[in-house]
Design a protein around this motif. Sequence first.
Motif, PDB file in Angstrom:
ATOM      1  N   LEU A  30       7.887   3.455 -20.243  1.00  0.00           N
ATOM      2  CA  LEU A  30       6.636   2.879 -19.759  1.00  0.00           C
ATOM      3  C   LEU A  30       5.957   3.851 -18.802  1.00  0.00           C
ATOM      4  O   LEU A  30       6.558   4.289 -17.821  1.00  0.00           O
ATOM      5  N   SER A  31       4.729   4.191 -19.100  1.00  0.00           N
ATOM      6  CA  SER A  31       4.004   5.090 -18.200  1.00  0.00           C
ATOM      7  C   SER A  31       3.450   4.292 -17.031  1.00  0.00           C
ATOM      8  O   SER A  31       3.201   3.082 -17.139  1.00  0.00           O
ATOM      9  N   PHE A  32       3.275   4.962 -15.924  1.00  0.00           N
ATOM     10  CA  PHE A  32       2.786   4.295 -14.720  1.00  0.00           C
ATOM     11  C   PHE A  32       2.060   5.294 -13.837  1.00  0.00           C
ATOM     12  O   PHE A  32       2.280   6.501 -13.922  1.00  0.00           O
ATOM     13  N   GLN A  33       1.207   4.748 -13.003  1.00  0.00           N
ATOM     14  CA  GLN A  33       0.543   5.540 -11.974  1.00  0.00           C
ATOM     15  C   GLN A  33       1.328   5.338 -10.686  1.00  0.00           C
ATOM     16  O   GLN A  33       1.705   4.212 -10.363  1.00  0.00           O
ATOM     17  N   ASN A  34       1.578   6.402  -9.963  1.00  0.00           N
ATOM     18  CA  ASN A  34       2.282   6.312  -8.690  1.00  0.00           C
ATOM     19  C   ASN A  34       1.292   6.516  -7.554  1.00  0.00           C
ATOM     20  O   ASN A  34       0.502   7.457  -7.575  1.00  0.00           O
ATOM     21  N   ILE A  35       1.323   5.610  -6.593  1.00  0.00           N
ATOM     22  CA  ILE A  35       0.520   5.764  -5.377  1.00  0.00           C
ATOM     23  C   ILE A  35       1.499   5.956  -4.231  1.00  0.00           C
ATOM     24  O   ILE A  35       2.263   5.047  -3.889  1.00  0.00           O
ATOM     25  N   ASP A  36       1.503   7.143  -3.662  1.00  0.00           N
ATOM     26  CA  ASP A  36       2.413   7.495  -2.571  1.00  0.00           C
ATOM     27  C   ASP A  36       1.768   7.105  -1.245  1.00  0.00           C
ATOM     28  O   ASP A  36       0.729   7.644  -0.869  1.00  0.00           O
ATOM     29  N   GLU A  41      -1.436   5.247   6.333  1.00  0.00           N
ATOM     30  CA  GLU A  41      -1.529   3.863   6.808  1.00  0.00           C
ATOM     31  C   GLU A  41      -2.646   3.085   6.120  1.00  0.00           C
ATOM     32  O   GLU A  41      -2.536   1.878   5.926  1.00  0.00           O
ATOM     33  N   GLU A  42      -3.708   3.765   5.693  1.00  0.00           N
ATOM     34  CA  GLU A  42      -4.811   3.074   5.024  1.00  0.00           C
ATOM     35  C   GLU A  42      -4.359   2.474   3.693  1.00  0.00           C
ATOM     36  O   GLU A  42      -4.855   1.422   3.277  1.00  0.00           O
ATOM     37  N   LEU A  43      -3.391   3.109   3.024  1.00  0.00           N
ATOM     38  CA  LEU A  43      -2.860   2.552   1.780  1.00  0.00           C
ATOM     39  C   LEU A  43      -1.958   1.355   2.067  1.00  0.00           C
ATOM     40  O   LEU A  43      -1.970   0.371   1.325  1.00  0.00           O
ATOM     41  N   ARG A  54       3.647  -4.686   3.994  1.00  0.00           N
ATOM     42  CA  ARG A  54       3.375  -3.256   4.158  1.00  0.00           C
ATOM     43  C   ARG A  54       4.495  -2.401   3.576  1.00  0.00           C
ATOM     44  O   ARG A  54       4.456  -1.194   3.629  1.00  0.00           O
ATOM     45  N   HIS A  55       5.525  -3.050   3.020  1.00  0.00           N
ATOM     46  CA  HIS A  55       6.671  -2.292   2.506  1.00  0.00           C
ATOM     47  C   HIS A  55       6.467  -1.912   1.042  1.00  0.00           C
ATOM     48  O   HIS A  55       5.636  -2.485   0.344  1.00  0.00           O
ATOM     49  N   VAL A  56       7.238  -0.935   0.608  1.00  0.00           N
ATOM     50  CA  VAL A  56       7.251  -0.510  -0.790  1.00  0.00           C
ATOM     51  C   VAL A  56       8.696  -0.563  -1.264  1.00  0.00           C
ATOM     52  O   VAL A  56       9.611  -0.580  -0.438  1.00  0.00           O
ATOM     53  N   PRO A  57       8.947  -0.621  -2.545  1.00  0.00           N
ATOM     54  CA  PRO A  57       7.975  -0.504  -3.623  1.00  0.00           C
ATOM     55  C   PRO A  57       7.241  -1.814  -3.895  1.00  0.00           C
ATOM     56  O   PRO A  57       7.770  -2.898  -3.669  1.00  0.00           O
ATOM     57  N   VAL A  58       6.027  -1.657  -4.370  1.00  0.00           N
ATOM     58  CA  VAL A  58       5.249  -2.750  -4.945  1.00  0.00           C
ATOM     59  C   VAL A  58       4.836  -2.257  -6.327  1.00  0.00           C
ATOM     60  O   VAL A  58       4.398  -1.118  -6.474  1.00  0.00           O
ATOM     61  N   VAL A  59       5.019  -3.100  -7.321  1.00  0.00           N
ATOM     62  CA  VAL A  59       4.632  -2.736  -8.679  1.00  0.00           C
ATOM     63  C   VAL A  59       3.553  -3.708  -9.129  1.00  0.00           C
ATOM     64  O   VAL A  59       3.727  -4.927  -9.023  1.00  0.00           O
ATOM     65  N   GLU A  60       2.442  -3.162  -9.586  1.00  0.00           N
ATOM     66  CA  GLU A  60       1.367  -3.979 -10.134  1.00  0.00           C
ATOM     67  C   GLU A  60       1.359  -3.804 -11.650  1.00  0.00           C
ATOM     68  O   GLU A  60       1.391  -2.681 -12.143  1.00  0.00           O
ATOM     69  N   ILE A  61       1.316  -4.932 -12.347  1.00  0.00           N
ATOM     70  CA  ILE A  61       1.334  -4.935 -13.807  1.00  0.00           C
ATOM     71  C   ILE A  61       0.120  -5.717 -14.265  1.00  0.00           C
ATOM     72  O   ILE A  61      -0.106  -6.840 -13.812  1.00  0.00           O
TER      73      ILE A  61
END
Length: 93
Positions: A30-36, A41-43, A54-61
């Motif tokens: 499965l391909s995905f976009q990664n947002i680091d 802090e703005e992310l 405010r924690h990660v990981p968060v996965v949006e599907i």
Amino acid sequence: MSDVVNIVVWSKKGCSYCGEVKNYLNEKGLSFQNIDVSEKEELRDILQAKYGIRHVPVVEIGNGNHYQGVTEIGIEHLELALANYAQIKEARR
């Protein structure tokens, strides 16, 4: 409805749970976009506004304007969300 599923992984460097999520998605092909979010802090503010965390990981599907956020830690939560998304997509056909 398009057959394309979009997956976005919000992660940070050095996060073992984030690595597990990305490895799992890669193993499933499965391909995905990664947002680091490392040192951005703005992310994290975006995660706070969307999901109250405010924690990660968060996965949006999702697809288009309809996305589900997976905020719980553990591959089983991601597997369930992917299965639910596939069922919803199939029901809309």
